[in-house]
Enzyme design. Structure first.
Site, mmCIF file in Angstrom:
data_model
loop_
_atom_site.group_PDB
_atom_site.id
_atom_site.type_symbol
_atom_site.label_atom_id
_atom_site.label_comp_id
_atom_site.label_asym_id
_atom_site.label_seq_id
_atom_site.Cartn_x
_atom_site.Cartn_y
_atom_site.Cartn_z
ATOM 1 N N GLY A 74 0.848 -1.193 0.000
ATOM 2 C CA GLY A 74 0.000 0.000 0.000
ATOM 3 C C GLY A 74 0.879 1.237 0.000
ATOM 4 O O GLY A 74 2.114 1.136 0.001
ATOM 5 N N SER A 79 -0.732 3.951 5.053
ATOM 6 C CA SER A 79 -1.849 3.011 4.894
ATOM 7 C C SER A 79 -1.871 1.975 6.013
ATOM 8 O O SER A 79 -2.760 1.120 6.045
ATOM 9 C CB SER A 79 -1.764 2.317 3.525
ATOM 10 O OG SER A 79 -0.588 1.530 3.416
ATOM 11 N N GLY A 80 -0.880 2.029 6.920
ATOM 12 C CA GLY A 80 -0.899 1.110 8.063
ATOM 13 C C GLY A 80 -0.178 -0.204 7.821
ATOM 14 O O GLY A 80 -0.451 -1.189 8.508
ATOM 15 N N LYS A 81 0.750 -0.236 6.879
ATOM 16 C CA LYS A 81 1.461 -1.490 6.560
ATOM 17 C C LYS A 81 2.263 -2.009 7.748
ATOM 18 O O LYS A 81 2.232 -3.193 8.071
ATOM 19 C CB LYS A 81 2.438 -1.292 5.384
ATOM 20 C CG LYS A 81 1.783 -0.922 4.082
ATOM 21 C CD LYS A 81 2.805 -0.808 2.979
ATOM 22 C CE LYS A 81 3.872 0.239 3.218
ATOM 23 N NZ LYS A 81 3.347 1.598 3.378
ATOM 24 N N GLU A 126 9.415 -2.613 5.210
ATOM 25 C CA GLU A 126 9.937 -1.775 4.119
ATOM 26 C C GLU A 126 10.795 -2.603 3.166
ATOM 27 O O GLU A 126 11.895 -2.195 2.764
ATOM 28 C CB GLU A 126 10.758 -0.597 4.681
ATOM 29 C CG GLU A 126 10.026 0.257 5.700
ATOM 30 C CD GLU A 126 9.008 1.219 5.106
ATOM 31 O OE1 GLU A 126 8.759 1.173 3.880
ATOM 32 O OE2 GLU A 126 8.445 2.006 5.888
ATOM 33 N N CYS A 151 -6.780 9.826 0.999
ATOM 34 C CA CYS A 151 -6.193 10.936 0.241
ATOM 35 C C CYS A 151 -6.307 12.223 1.068
ATOM 36 O O CYS A 151 -7.411 12.591 1.500
ATOM 37 C CB CYS A 151 -6.921 11.095 -1.088
ATOM 38 S SG CYS A 151 -6.350 12.518 -2.034
ATOM 39 N N CYS A 204 -8.658 14.875 -1.035
ATOM 40 C CA CYS A 204 -10.102 14.723 -1.273
ATOM 41 C C CYS A 204 -10.762 13.652 -0.410
ATOM 42 O O CYS A 204 -11.974 13.447 -0.531
ATOM 43 C CB CYS A 204 -10.355 14.428 -2.745
ATOM 44 S SG CYS A 204 -9.937 12.737 -3.200
ATOM 45 N N CYS A 245 -4.990 9.874 -3.754
ATOM 46 C CA CYS A 245 -5.695 8.989 -4.680
ATOM 47 C C CYS A 245 -5.131 9.201 -6.087
ATOM 48 O O CYS A 245 -4.317 10.086 -6.331
ATOM 49 C CB CYS A 245 -7.196 9.280 -4.646
ATOM 50 S SG CYS A 245 -7.625 10.848 -5.416
ATOM 51 N N CYS A 248 -5.601 12.798 -7.428
ATOM 52 C CA CYS A 248 -4.877 13.900 -6.783
ATOM 53 C C CYS A 248 -3.359 13.720 -6.834
ATOM 54 O O CYS A 248 -2.623 14.650 -6.507
ATOM 55 C CB CYS A 248 -5.340 14.056 -5.335
ATOM 56 S SG CYS A 248 -7.098 14.452 -5.204
HETATM 57 ZN ZN ZN Z 1 -7.753 12.571 -3.909
#
Ligand code: ZN
Length: 211
Positions: free
Chosen positions: A17, A21-23, A94, A150, A153, A188, A191
Protein backbone atom coordinates in the site's frame (compact mmCIF):
# COMPACT_ATOMS: atom_id res chain seq x y z
CA UNK A 1 4.68 -28.55 16.15
CA UNK A 2 6.24 -25.58 14.41
CA UNK A 3 5.57 -24.18 10.96
CA UNK A 4 8.92 -25.50 9.73
CA UNK A 5 8.31 -29.10 10.77
CA UNK A 6 7.81 -32.23 8.69
CA UNK A 7 9.37 -30.86 5.48
CA UNK A 8 6.34 -28.73 4.71
CA UNK A 9 6.77 -25.56 2.70
CA UNK A 10 5.94 -22.22 4.27
CA UNK A 11 4.00 -19.30 2.88
CA UNK A 12 4.46 -15.73 1.82
CA UNK A 13 2.14 -12.93 2.86
CA UNK A 14 2.71 -9.48 1.37
CA UNK A 15 1.26 -6.36 2.98
CA UNK A 16 1.46 -3.45 0.52
CA UNK A 17 0.00 0.00 0.00
CA UNK A 18 1.02 3.65 0.01
CA UNK A 19 2.65 5.47 2.89
CA UNK A 20 0.25 6.07 5.80
CA UNK A 21 -1.85 3.01 4.89
CA UNK A 22 -0.90 1.11 8.06
CA UNK A 23 1.46 -1.49 6.56
CA UNK A 24 3.89 -1.54 9.48
CA UNK A 25 1.01 -1.72 12.00
CA UNK A 26 -0.44 -4.69 10.08
CA UNK A 27 2.98 -6.40 9.97
CA UNK A 28 3.44 -5.85 13.71
CA UNK A 29 -0.02 -7.21 14.47
CA UNK A 30 0.66 -10.36 12.43
CA UNK A 31 4.00 -10.87 14.18
CA UNK A 32 2.43 -10.30 17.59
CA UNK A 33 -0.31 -12.86 16.89
CA UNK A 34 2.37 -15.38 15.85
CA UNK A 35 4.16 -14.75 19.15
CA UNK A 36 0.92 -15.34 21.08
CA UNK A 37 0.87 -18.75 19.35
CA UNK A 38 4.41 -19.35 20.67
CA UNK A 39 6.00 -19.12 17.25
CA UNK A 40 9.58 -17.95 17.06
CA UNK A 41 9.51 -14.59 15.27
CA UNK A 42 12.37 -12.73 13.59
CA UNK A 43 11.84 -9.16 12.35
CA UNK A 44 14.16 -7.74 9.70
CA UNK A 45 14.49 -4.25 8.29
CA UNK A 46 16.77 -2.51 5.82
CA UNK A 47 19.49 -0.41 7.39
CA UNK A 48 18.55 2.40 5.03
CA UNK A 49 15.29 2.80 6.93
CA UNK A 50 16.76 4.57 9.97
CA UNK A 51 14.26 7.45 10.12
CA UNK A 52 13.06 6.55 13.61
CA UNK A 53 15.43 3.82 14.80
CA UNK A 54 18.31 1.68 13.57
CA UNK A 55 17.27 -1.46 15.44
CA UNK A 56 13.48 -1.25 15.69
CA UNK A 57 10.51 -1.30 13.37
CA UNK A 58 8.53 1.81 14.27
CA UNK A 59 5.03 2.51 13.00
CA UNK A 60 3.68 5.99 12.31
CA UNK A 61 1.54 5.69 15.45
CA UNK A 62 4.71 5.20 17.52
CA UNK A 63 4.60 1.47 18.23
CA UNK A 64 7.99 -0.23 18.06
CA UNK A 65 9.48 -3.71 18.11
CA UNK A 66 13.09 -4.87 17.87
CA UNK A 67 14.30 -5.72 14.38
CA UNK A 68 17.58 -6.89 12.95
CA UNK A 69 18.91 -4.30 10.48
CA UNK A 70 20.27 -5.71 7.21
CA UNK A 71 22.86 -3.79 5.19
CA UNK A 72 23.04 -4.13 1.40
CA UNK A 73 26.77 -4.81 1.78
CA UNK A 74 26.19 -7.97 3.81
CA UNK A 75 23.09 -9.07 1.96
CA UNK A 76 23.55 -12.56 0.69
CA UNK A 77 21.06 -15.36 0.56
CA UNK A 78 23.17 -17.30 3.05
CA UNK A 79 23.39 -14.42 5.56
CA UNK A 80 19.64 -14.18 5.94
CA UNK A 81 19.09 -17.95 5.70
CA UNK A 82 21.55 -18.47 8.58
CA UNK A 83 19.90 -15.74 10.63
CA UNK A 84 16.40 -17.09 9.95
CA UNK A 85 17.16 -20.75 10.57
CA UNK A 86 16.03 -20.80 14.21
CA UNK A 87 12.75 -18.96 13.59
CA UNK A 88 9.30 -19.97 12.35
CA UNK A 89 8.07 -16.59 11.16
CA UNK A 90 10.20 -13.99 9.37
CA UNK A 91 8.87 -10.44 9.03
CA UNK A 92 10.38 -7.87 6.68
CA UNK A 93 9.52 -4.19 7.06
CA UNK A 94 9.94 -1.77 4.12
CA UNK A 95 11.06 -4.66 1.92
CA UNK A 96 10.95 -2.40 -1.16
CA UNK A 97 14.32 -0.96 -0.07
CA UNK A 98 16.05 -4.32 -0.54
CA UNK A 99 17.67 -5.20 -3.89
CA UNK A 100 15.83 -7.64 -6.16
CA UNK A 101 17.98 -10.50 -4.75
CA UNK A 102 15.67 -10.42 -1.74
CA UNK A 103 13.09 -12.25 -3.88
CA UNK A 104 15.41 -15.30 -4.00
CA UNK A 105 15.92 -15.05 -0.24
CA UNK A 106 12.18 -14.96 0.41
CA UNK A 107 11.52 -17.85 -2.00
CA UNK A 108 14.20 -19.91 -0.27
CA UNK A 109 12.78 -19.19 3.18
CA UNK A 110 9.34 -20.33 2.02
CA UNK A 111 10.85 -23.53 0.61
CA UNK A 112 12.46 -24.09 4.00
CA UNK A 113 9.02 -24.00 5.63
CA UNK A 114 9.10 -20.48 7.01
CA UNK A 115 6.09 -18.18 7.14
CA UNK A 116 7.36 -14.94 5.59
CA UNK A 117 5.44 -11.70 6.05
CA UNK A 118 6.74 -8.83 3.92
CA UNK A 119 5.48 -5.26 4.22
CA UNK A 120 6.39 -2.68 1.61
CA UNK A 121 5.44 0.18 -0.66
CA UNK A 122 4.15 -1.23 -3.94
CA UNK A 123 4.63 2.07 -5.80
CA UNK A 124 7.41 4.64 -5.57
CA UNK A 125 6.85 8.41 -5.64
CA UNK A 126 6.71 8.31 -9.45
CA UNK A 127 3.80 5.90 -9.33
CA UNK A 128 6.00 3.08 -10.66
CA UNK A 129 6.38 -0.43 -9.18
CA UNK A 130 8.97 -0.31 -6.39
CA UNK A 131 12.05 -2.59 -6.62
CA UNK A 132 11.33 -6.23 -5.76
CA UNK A 133 7.62 -5.68 -4.98
CA UNK A 134 6.10 -6.90 -8.29
CA UNK A 135 7.90 -10.26 -7.94
CA UNK A 136 6.98 -10.66 -4.28
CA UNK A 137 3.35 -9.89 -5.07
CA UNK A 138 3.40 -12.47 -7.88
CA UNK A 139 4.70 -15.32 -5.73
CA UNK A 140 2.72 -14.43 -2.59
CA UNK A 141 0.15 -16.84 -1.13
CA UNK A 142 -1.76 -13.87 0.23
CA UNK A 143 -1.71 -10.16 -0.59
CA UNK A 144 -3.16 -7.44 1.60
CA UNK A 145 -3.36 -4.15 -0.28
CA UNK A 146 -4.08 -1.47 2.28
CA UNK A 147 -5.58 1.91 1.46
CA UNK A 148 -4.69 5.22 3.01
CA UNK A 149 -6.95 8.27 2.85
CA UNK A 150 -6.19 10.94 0.24
CA UNK A 151 -5.19 14.09 2.11
CA UNK A 152 -6.64 16.24 -0.69
CA UNK A 153 -10.10 14.72 -1.27
CA UNK A 154 -10.46 11.90 1.34
CA UNK A 155 -11.03 9.14 -1.24
CA UNK A 156 -9.08 5.87 -0.90
CA UNK A 157 -5.41 6.51 -1.63
CA UNK A 158 -2.80 4.13 -2.96
CA UNK A 159 -0.25 6.62 -4.28
CA UNK A 160 2.52 8.27 -2.26
CA UNK A 161 2.86 11.93 -3.25
CA UNK A 162 6.33 13.30 -2.68
CA UNK A 163 6.51 17.01 -1.94
CA UNK A 164 9.67 19.09 -2.14
CA UNK A 165 9.28 22.59 -0.66
CA UNK A 166 5.54 22.06 -0.75
CA UNK A 167 5.46 21.28 -4.49
CA UNK A 168 5.03 17.87 -6.19
CA UNK A 169 8.44 16.25 -6.73
CA UNK A 170 9.70 15.97 -10.29
CA UNK A 171 10.00 12.61 -12.03
CA UNK A 172 13.79 12.81 -12.20
CA UNK A 173 14.37 13.55 -8.52
CA UNK A 174 16.34 10.76 -6.73
CA UNK A 175 14.09 7.83 -5.86
CA UNK A 176 14.94 7.27 -2.20
CA UNK A 177 14.58 10.02 0.38
CA UNK A 178 13.56 8.73 3.77
CA UNK A 179 11.11 11.09 5.41
CA UNK A 180 7.74 11.47 7.01
CA UNK A 181 4.75 13.72 6.69
CA UNK A 182 6.65 16.83 5.65
CA UNK A 183 7.87 15.07 2.49
CA UNK A 184 5.14 12.59 1.61
CA UNK A 185 1.36 12.43 1.48
CA UNK A 186 -1.09 9.67 0.66
CA UNK A 187 -3.14 10.59 -2.41
CA UNK A 188 -5.70 8.99 -4.68
CA UNK A 189 -5.12 8.48 -8.39
CA UNK A 190 -6.86 11.77 -9.23
CA UNK A 191 -4.88 13.90 -6.78
CA UNK A 192 -1.46 12.26 -7.35
CA UNK A 193 0.78 14.65 -9.35
CA UNK A 194 4.00 13.94 -11.25
CA UNK A 195 5.47 15.86 -14.20
CA UNK A 196 5.92 12.78 -16.43
CA UNK A 197 3.76 9.77 -17.16
CA UNK A 198 4.85 6.81 -14.98
CA UNK A 199 6.63 4.02 -16.88
CA UNK A 200 5.16 0.83 -15.49
CA UNK A 201 7.22 -1.87 -17.25
CA UNK A 202 10.93 -2.35 -16.39
CA UNK A 203 11.84 -2.44 -20.11
CA UNK A 204 10.26 0.99 -20.62
CA UNK A 205 12.27 2.41 -17.69
CA UNK A 206 15.50 0.87 -18.99
CA UNK A 207 14.89 2.27 -22.47
CA UNK A 208 14.19 5.73 -21.03
CA UNK A 209 17.39 5.58 -18.94
CA UNK A 210 19.48 4.84 -22.04
CA UNK A 211 18.24 7.88 -23.98
ZN1 ZN B 1 -7.75 12.57 -3.91
Amino acid sequence: MTVASAGKKGRLEVVCGSMFSGKTEELMSKLKRAEYARQRVLALKHQLDNRKSMTCIVSHDGRARAAHPIDNCVLSIQTIIDLADQFDVIGFDEIQFFPEDIVQVVAKLVLMGKRVIAAGLDLDFRGEPFGPMPYLLAIADEVVKLKAICVVCTKDAHYTQRLVNGEPARYNDPIILIGAQEFYEARCRDCFKIDQEPLILPAARQAAAQV
